[in-house]
Scaffold this motif. Structure first.
Motif, PDB file in Angstrom:
ATOM      1  N   LEU A   9       0.825  -1.204   0.000  1.00  0.00           N
ATOM      2  CA  LEU A   9       0.000   0.000   0.000  1.00  0.00           C
ATOM      3  C   LEU A   9       0.866   1.263   0.000  1.00  0.00           C
ATOM      4  CD1 LEU A   9      -2.772   1.379   0.145  1.00  0.00           C
ATOM      5  CD2 LEU A   9      -2.691   1.066   2.630  1.00  0.00           C
ATOM      6  N   ILE A  10       1.880   1.290   0.835  1.00  0.00           N
ATOM      7  CA  ILE A  10       2.772   2.456   0.891  1.00  0.00           C
ATOM      8  C   ILE A  10       3.504   2.634  -0.434  1.00  0.00           C
ATOM      9  CG2 ILE A  10       4.887   3.353   1.958  1.00  0.00           C
ATOM     10  CD1 ILE A  10       3.851   2.144   4.624  1.00  0.00           C
ATOM     11  N   ALA A  11       3.994   1.548  -0.996  1.00  0.00           N
ATOM     12  CA  ALA A  11       4.707   1.626  -2.280  1.00  0.00           C
ATOM     13  C   ALA A  11       3.775   2.129  -3.381  1.00  0.00           C
ATOM     14  CB  ALA A  11       5.288   0.261  -2.644  1.00  0.00           C
ATOM     15  N   TYR A  12       2.530   1.662  -3.381  1.00  0.00           N
ATOM     16  CA  TYR A  12       1.581   2.088  -4.401  1.00  0.00           C
ATOM     17  C   TYR A  12       1.219   3.564  -4.237  1.00  0.00           C
ATOM     18  CZ  TYR A  12      -2.138   1.825  -7.798  1.00  0.00           C
ATOM     19  OH  TYR A  12      -2.921   2.037  -8.906  1.00  0.00           O
ATOM     20  N   CYS A  13       1.044   4.006  -3.001  1.00  0.00           N
ATOM     21  CA  CYS A  13       0.772   5.426  -2.753  1.00  0.00           C
ATOM     22  C   CYS A  13       1.959   6.277  -3.209  1.00  0.00           C
ATOM     23  CB  CYS A  13       0.485   5.661  -1.273  1.00  0.00           C
ATOM     24  SG  CYS A  13      -1.115   5.015  -0.734  1.00  0.00           S
ATOM     25  N   ALA A  14       3.160   5.801  -2.977  1.00  0.00           N
ATOM     26  CA  ALA A  14       4.348   6.531  -3.428  1.00  0.00           C
ATOM     27  C   ALA A  14       4.395   6.601  -4.954  1.00  0.00           C
ATOM     28  CB  ALA A  14       5.611   5.861  -2.887  1.00  0.00           C
ATOM     29  N   LEU A  15       4.013   5.534  -5.619  1.00  0.00           N
ATOM     30  CA  LEU A  15       3.962   5.536  -7.084  1.00  0.00           C
ATOM     31  C   LEU A  15       2.957   6.565  -7.595  1.00  0.00           C
ATOM     32  CD1 LEU A  15       4.681   4.320  -9.876  1.00  0.00           C
ATOM     33  CD2 LEU A  15       2.833   2.660  -9.471  1.00  0.00           C
ATOM     34  N   ILE A  16       1.777   6.598  -6.998  1.00  0.00           N
ATOM     35  CA  ILE A  16       0.773   7.576  -7.409  1.00  0.00           C
ATOM     36  C   ILE A  16       1.284   9.001  -7.168  1.00  0.00           C
ATOM     37  CG2 ILE A  16      -1.493   8.539  -6.803  1.00  0.00           C
ATOM     38  CD1 ILE A  16      -2.519   5.699  -6.597  1.00  0.00           C
ATOM     39  N   TYR A  17       1.942   9.216  -6.041  1.00  0.00           N
ATOM     40  CA  TYR A  17       2.498  10.533  -5.750  1.00  0.00           C
ATOM     41  C   TYR A  17       3.539  10.924  -6.801  1.00  0.00           C
ATOM     42  CZ  TYR A  17       4.638  14.422  -3.289  1.00  0.00           C
ATOM     43  OH  TYR A  17       5.116  15.660  -2.967  1.00  0.00           O
ATOM     44  N   LYS A  18       4.406   9.986  -7.136  1.00  0.00           N
ATOM     45  CA  LYS A  18       5.458  10.257  -8.136  1.00  0.00           C
ATOM     46  C   LYS A  18       4.837  10.577  -9.494  1.00  0.00           C
ATOM     47  CE  LYS A  18       9.389   8.185 -10.426  1.00  0.00           C
ATOM     48  NZ  LYS A  18      10.717   8.506 -10.181  1.00  0.00           N
ATOM     49  N   LEU A  19       3.837   9.808  -9.896  1.00  0.00           N
ATOM     50  CA  LEU A  19       3.178  10.064 -11.179  1.00  0.00           C
ATOM     51  C   LEU A  19       2.443  11.403 -11.165  1.00  0.00           C
ATOM     52  CD1 LEU A  19       1.797   6.505 -12.006  1.00  0.00           C
ATOM     53  CD2 LEU A  19       3.741   7.672 -13.077  1.00  0.00           C
ATOM     54  N   SER A  20       1.862  11.741 -10.030  1.00  0.00           N
ATOM     55  CA  SER A  20       1.138  13.009  -9.912  1.00  0.00           C
ATOM     56  C   SER A  20       2.067  14.211  -9.968  1.00  0.00           C
ATOM     57  CB  SER A  20       0.354  13.057  -8.602  1.00  0.00           C
ATOM     58  OG  SER A  20      -0.669  12.104  -8.611  1.00  0.00           O
ATOM     59  N   ALA A  21       3.329  14.013  -9.664  1.00  0.00           N
ATOM     60  CA  ALA A  21       4.297  15.105  -9.676  1.00  0.00           C
ATOM     61  C   ALA A  21       4.838  15.379 -11.082  1.00  0.00           C
ATOM     62  CB  ALA A  21       5.448  14.783  -8.725  1.00  0.00           C
ATOM     63  N   GLN A  22       4.491  14.543 -12.045  1.00  0.00           N
ATOM     64  CA  GLN A  22       4.945  14.733 -13.423  1.00  0.00           C
ATOM     65  C   GLN A  22       4.060  15.764 -14.123  1.00  0.00           C
ATOM     66  OE1 GLN A  22       7.763  13.003 -14.255  1.00  0.00           O
ATOM     67  NE2 GLN A  22       7.582  12.258 -12.157  1.00  0.00           N
ATOM     68  N   PRO A  23       4.666  16.669 -14.899  1.00  0.00           N
ATOM     69  CA  PRO A  23       3.855  17.659 -15.624  1.00  0.00           C
ATOM     70  C   PRO A  23       2.897  17.024 -16.631  1.00  0.00           C
ATOM     71  CG  PRO A  23       6.176  18.279 -15.635  1.00  0.00           C
ATOM     72  CD  PRO A  23       6.081  16.907 -15.052  1.00  0.00           C
ATOM     73  N   THR A  24       3.331  15.961 -17.267  1.00  0.00           N
ATOM     74  CA  THR A  24       2.477  15.230 -18.207  1.00  0.00           C
ATOM     75  C   THR A  24       2.787  13.746 -18.088  1.00  0.00           C
ATOM     76  OG1 THR A  24       4.082  15.421 -20.002  1.00  0.00           O
ATOM     77  CG2 THR A  24       2.366  17.112 -19.895  1.00  0.00           C
ATOM     78  N   LEU A  25       1.836  12.935 -18.486  1.00  0.00           N
ATOM     79  CA  LEU A  25       2.040  11.488 -18.501  1.00  0.00           C
ATOM     80  C   LEU A  25       1.893  10.991 -19.938  1.00  0.00           C
ATOM     81  CD1 LEU A  25       0.023  10.435 -15.333  1.00  0.00           C
ATOM     82  CD2 LEU A  25       2.489  10.659 -15.562  1.00  0.00           C
ATOM     83  N   PRO A  26       2.756  10.066 -20.351  1.00  0.00           N
ATOM     84  CA  PRO A  26       2.718   9.578 -21.736  1.00  0.00           C
ATOM     85  C   PRO A  26       1.595   8.557 -21.957  1.00  0.00           C
ATOM     86  CG  PRO A  26       4.456   8.475 -20.542  1.00  0.00           C
ATOM     87  CD  PRO A  26       3.858   9.485 -19.601  1.00  0.00           C
ATOM     88  N   VAL A  27       0.358   9.038 -21.968  1.00  0.00           N
ATOM     89  CA  VAL A  27      -0.801   8.169 -22.171  1.00  0.00           C
ATOM     90  C   VAL A  27      -1.475   8.595 -23.478  1.00  0.00           C
ATOM     91  CG1 VAL A  27      -3.012   7.414 -21.228  1.00  0.00           C
ATOM     92  CG2 VAL A  27      -1.115   7.923 -19.685  1.00  0.00           C
ATOM     93  N   PRO A  28      -1.595   7.691 -24.437  1.00  0.00           N
ATOM     94  CA  PRO A  28      -2.263   8.067 -25.688  1.00  0.00           C
ATOM     95  C   PRO A  28      -3.751   8.321 -25.449  1.00  0.00           C
ATOM     96  CG  PRO A  28      -1.837   5.713 -25.654  1.00  0.00           C
ATOM     97  CD  PRO A  28      -1.179   6.286 -24.432  1.00  0.00           C
TER      98      PRO A  28
END
Length: 134
Positions: A9-28
């Motif tokens: 759970l902690i690792a997954y929350c950290a992943l979401i936090y890291k992704l949320s800190a990106q200006p953009t995400l490479p999602v088509p």
């Protein structure tokens, strides 16, 4: 097992936090509002992880489900607030609602399976050849 679920759970929350800190995400962009589906799926995973961790803390499935949903909701709100400060990102109430919907669905499914599992174990533990006198 409790520590494993907490670590996941902690690792997954950290992943979401890291992704949320990106200006953009490479999602088509495949379809309109696909970001809401992505939010729902991401928080469904979080709901599953939090439900399995909370099972070790709370004595009833109802309390486990409520605590898990509250956790996911608060994390979703804090995640959107965090995104409000990231250049290129913005906060959205609809994203929070998608988070809650995804987490809630996964938590309810988990609760259903735990209830069914408990019922199955209860039936299996009964004596098979007991005759009742009337």
């Amino acid at each position: 097992m409790k520590l494993i679920w907490l670590t996941l759970l902690i690792a997954y929350c950290a992943l979401i936090y890291k992704l949320s800190a990106q200006p953009t995400l490479p999602v088509p962009g495949l379809f309109l509002h696909q970001d809401k589906l992505i939010h729902a799926v991401a928080y469904a995973i979080m709901g599953l992880l939090s439900f399995n961790y909370c099972r070790y803390i709370f004595s009833t499935l109802g309390a486990t489900a409520v605590a898990s949903l509250v956790f996911c909701t608060l994390y979703g709100i804090s995640d959107e607030w965090h995104q409000a400060f990231v250049p290129g990102r913005d906060a959205s109430l609809l994203d929070v609602l998608a988070d809650i919907a995804g987490a809630g669905l996964a938590i309810q499914i988990s609760r259903h399976f735990q209830t069914a599992k408990a019922a199955t174990l209860s039936v299996k533990s009964r004596p098979q050849n007991t005759r009742y006198k009337s």
